[in-house]
Scaffold this active site. Structure first.
Site, short mmCIF file in Angstrom:
data_model
loop_
_atom_site.label_atom_id
_atom_site.label_comp_id
_atom_site.label_asym_id
_atom_site.label_seq_id
_atom_site.Cartn_x
_atom_site.Cartn_y
_atom_site.Cartn_z
CG HIS A 16 0.15 7.20 10.38
ND1 HIS A 16 0.73 7.03 9.16
CD2 HIS A 16 1.00 6.64 11.27
CE1 HIS A 16 1.87 6.39 9.29
NE2 HIS A 16 2.07 6.15 10.57
CG HIS A 18 4.55 6.48 14.97
ND1 HIS A 18 4.68 5.12 15.17
CD2 HIS A 18 4.07 6.63 13.71
CE1 HIS A 18 4.32 4.48 14.07
NE2 HIS A 18 3.94 5.38 13.16
CG HIS A 195 2.91 1.50 9.91
ND1 HIS A 195 2.46 1.27 11.17
CD2 HIS A 195 3.27 2.81 9.87
CE1 HIS A 195 2.54 2.40 11.88
NE2 HIS A 195 3.03 3.35 11.11
CD GLU A 198 4.68 3.09 6.48
OE1 GLU A 198 4.04 4.03 6.98
OE2 GLU A 198 5.60 2.51 7.09
#
Ligand SMILES: [Zn+2]
Length: 205
Positions: A16, A18, A195, A198
């Protein structure tokens, strides 16, 4: 060996991360200067990444992403984040990146993806770290925009790009909106992820 040293050297997988969220602060400053892009006021570059919540973070994420414009920029930001990962003994990473944010700032897809892949290949040769890419769909946008992004990705296949995923803010942006985009990605053999939970409901998992 002390515990911090042991943990640093422990081989790791990074699932995970970005790309545009891991651009080093000084690099954002360098690239913004290079391309004449305005930044918020700051004294030290690290202050650019001082944010109270995900929505303020996403504003900075977009500014940082817009500072990355040519092949060398994409190669640099990719290499630098993998260099940082390798320093923590990451051996393999699957990394989200945001093609749409670059398309929106007038960068063509081939320039972006091939610059990123050059960074991946250089880091693998120099540092022994392997990386594969997940092209993200900004779930705050429309179904049509998500589908259009996946159409660009599937029209330009690259072996390093192995999947698509949903990101940006989850609340109020349900995954069902992107059924067509996910179907197209699946038809082209891409993996699909998102995702989940969250700041959205558990039913999104
Ligand atoms: Zn994420």
């Amino acid at each position: 060996m002390d515990m911090p040293g042991f943990l640093r050297e422990l081989p790791k997988v990074s699932l995970h991360c970005h790309l545009e969220g891991s651009i080093q602060a000084q690099t954002v400053v360098d690239l913004s200067n290079k391309h004449g892009i305005a930044l918020p006021d700051f004294d030290e570059p690290e202050e650019l990444y001082d944010y109270p919540d995900i929505y303020e973070f996403l504003k900075m994420y977009d500014i940082a992403a817009h500072s990355v414009r040519d092949h060398d920029d994409f190669r640099r930001v990719t290499y630098e984040t993998l260099q940082e990962a390798a320093s923590h003994s990451v051996r393999y990473r699957e990394m989200f990146w945001s093609p749409k944010v670059h398309l929106d700032s007038g960068v063509d897809y081939q320039t972006a993806v091939d610059g990123v892949i050059q960074g991946i290949r250089d880091a693998e040769v120099d540092l022994g770290i392997e990386c594969r890419l997940i092209a993200d769909i900004n779930r705050m946008e429309t179904a049509e925009e998500g589908l259009a992004m996946v159409e660009v990705v599937t029209a330009n296949p690259r072996p390093e790009l192995i999947g698509v995923g949903l990101d940006y803010a989850e609340a109020g942006n349900p995954p069902e909106r992107f059924t067509e985009a996910f179907k197209l990605a699946g038809d082209h053999g891409l993996h699909r992820t998102a995702h989940c939970a969250e700041d959205g409901p558990a039913v999104n998992i």
